[in-house]
Design a protein around this motif. Structure first.
Motif, PDB file in Angstrom:
ATOM      1  N   ASP A   1      34.799 -62.019  75.906  1.00  0.00           N
ATOM      2  CA  ASP A   1      36.243 -61.933  75.961  1.00  0.00           C
ATOM      3  C   ASP A   1      36.817 -61.140  74.787  1.00  0.00           C
ATOM      4  O   ASP A   1      37.999 -61.254  74.496  1.00  0.00           O
ATOM      5  N   ASP A   2      35.989 -60.376  74.084  1.00  0.00           N
ATOM      6  CA  ASP A   2      36.367 -59.549  72.941  1.00  0.00           C
ATOM      7  C   ASP A   2      36.885 -60.349  71.748  1.00  0.00           C
ATOM      8  O   ASP A   2      37.439 -59.793  70.816  1.00  0.00           O
ATOM      9  N   THR A   3      36.706 -61.669  71.767  1.00  0.00           N
ATOM     10  CA  THR A   3      37.070 -62.492  70.631  1.00  0.00           C
ATOM     11  C   THR A   3      35.859 -62.612  69.720  1.00  0.00           C
ATOM     12  O   THR A   3      34.753 -62.831  70.184  1.00  0.00           O
ATOM     13  N   ILE A   4      36.067 -62.472  68.423  1.00  0.00           N
ATOM     14  CA  ILE A   4      34.975 -62.623  67.463  1.00  0.00           C
ATOM     15  C   ILE A   4      34.964 -64.060  66.972  1.00  0.00           C
ATOM     16  O   ILE A   4      35.970 -64.569  66.480  1.00  0.00           O
ATOM     17  N   TYR A   5      33.824 -64.708  67.136  1.00  0.00           N
ATOM     18  CA  TYR A   5      33.632 -66.071  66.678  1.00  0.00           C
ATOM     19  C   TYR A   5      32.655 -66.014  65.510  1.00  0.00           C
ATOM     20  O   TYR A   5      31.447 -65.932  65.709  1.00  0.00           O
ATOM     21  N   GLY A   6      33.154 -66.065  64.286  1.00  0.00           N
ATOM     22  CA  GLY A   6      32.314 -65.925  63.105  1.00  0.00           C
ATOM     23  C   GLY A   6      31.423 -67.109  62.825  1.00  0.00           C
ATOM     24  O   GLY A   6      30.550 -67.042  61.960  1.00  0.00           O
ATOM     25  N   ASP A   7      31.616 -68.216  63.557  1.00  0.00           N
ATOM     26  CA  ASP A   7      30.843 -69.435  63.340  1.00  0.00           C
ATOM     27  C   ASP A   7      29.975 -69.813  64.539  1.00  0.00           C
ATOM     28  O   ASP A   7      29.403 -70.891  64.560  1.00  0.00           O
ATOM     29  N   ARG A   8      29.873 -68.954  65.533  1.00  0.00           N
ATOM     30  CA  ARG A   8      29.222 -69.321  66.783  1.00  0.00           C
ATOM     31  C   ARG A   8      27.858 -68.663  66.936  1.00  0.00           C
ATOM     32  O   ARG A   8      27.689 -67.483  66.695  1.00  0.00           O
ATOM     33  N   VAL A   9      26.892 -69.474  67.370  1.00  0.00           N
ATOM     34  CA  VAL A   9      25.559 -69.000  67.709  1.00  0.00           C
ATOM     35  C   VAL A   9      25.389 -69.188  69.210  1.00  0.00           C
ATOM     36  O   VAL A   9      25.558 -70.297  69.723  1.00  0.00           O
ATOM     37  N   LEU A  10      25.098 -68.104  69.921  1.00  0.00           N
ATOM     38  CA  LEU A  10      24.853 -68.207  71.353  1.00  0.00           C
ATOM     39  C   LEU A  10      23.436 -68.710  71.584  1.00  0.00           C
ATOM     40  O   LEU A  10      22.498 -68.249  70.935  1.00  0.00           O
ATOM     41  N   VAL A  11      23.294 -69.639  72.507  1.00  0.00           N
ATOM     42  CA  VAL A  11      22.009 -70.278  72.758  1.00  0.00           C
ATOM     43  C   VAL A  11      21.549 -69.926  74.169  1.00  0.00           C
ATOM     44  O   VAL A  11      22.273 -70.154  75.136  1.00  0.00           O
ATOM     45  N   SER A  12      20.347 -69.371  74.275  1.00  0.00           N
ATOM     46  CA  SER A  12      19.796 -69.056  75.592  1.00  0.00           C
ATOM     47  C   SER A  12      18.913 -70.213  76.048  1.00  0.00           C
ATOM     48  O   SER A  12      18.376 -70.958  75.224  1.00  0.00           O
ATOM     49  N   PRO A  13      18.759 -70.380  77.367  1.00  0.00           N
ATOM     50  CA  PRO A  13      17.859 -71.420  77.864  1.00  0.00           C
ATOM     51  C   PRO A  13      16.424 -71.142  77.395  1.00  0.00           C
ATOM     52  O   PRO A  13      16.058 -70.004  77.098  1.00  0.00           O
TER      53      PRO A  13
END
Length: 183
Positions: A1-13
């Motif tokens: 969504d073009d939002t930068i989340y400086g604290d987020r880690v994306l987790v894959s299955p």
């Protein structure tokens, strides 16, 4: 969504490294005014480096991921201030040099309560330019720490096996990355 989340880690299955389902993320202490600078893995842990704090996240598949420890004043200013070794993950900042061995974080500037390098000397070596770097020489099992201050080409060398330090003047050229080796 073009939002930068400086604290987020994306987790894959598990075993699906190129898939990132919605709402499958890990937010690491949101709203602390700090952002993720670097992430490195060791065994079943991920070290998430922010500017002020390093978080150790346990990602063992059978338990799900969770923050195992929060290490204040042990963050890094830039991605080149942390590297992988065959002993674990090493990093540096104005307060010290550290090694995570899969079990705990070790402060490398002290041994049994004795300082090996004075805090003021270390802080001067690292400087305030946010350009400190660490590299690993696997053949000698040494950490090489380039300061970011006036000592831009001077280094401290830490022998991991001997737990000793030596200072070297004008030993390297200025660099912007982990300059020795990253196994």
């Amino acid at each position: 969504d073009d939002t930068i989340y400086g604290d987020r880690v994306l987790v894959s299955p598990v075993n699906q490294f190129d898939k990132f389902p919605e709402n499958n993320d890990l937010d690491v202490i949101v709203g602390d005014g700090d952002e993720i600078i670097q992430m490195l893995e060791y065994a079943d842990r991920i070290l998430i480096f922010k500017i002020n704090t390093t978080y150790i996240v346990n990602v063992a598949a059978y338990q799900g991921e969770y923050i195992e420890s929060e290490n204040h004043q042990k963050g890094i200013s830039n991605p080149g201030a942390a590297c992988k070794t065959d002993f674990g993950i090493a990093w540096v900042n104005n307060y010290g040099a550290y090694l995570y061995d899969g079990d705990k974080v070790h402060g490398l500037l002290e041994s049994e309560g004795n300082k090996k390098i004075d805090a003021e000397v270390w802080d001067t070596h690292i400087g305030s330019t946010l350009k400190e770097r660490i590299g690993y020489n696997p053949g000698q099992r040494e950490l090489i720490i380039k300061g970011g201050g006036n000592s831009g080409v001077d280094v401290y060398i830490h022998d991991i096996a001997q737990k000793s330090w030596v200072y070297g003047s004008s030993l390297i050229i200025d660099t912007k990355s982990n300059f020795i080796n990253d196994p």
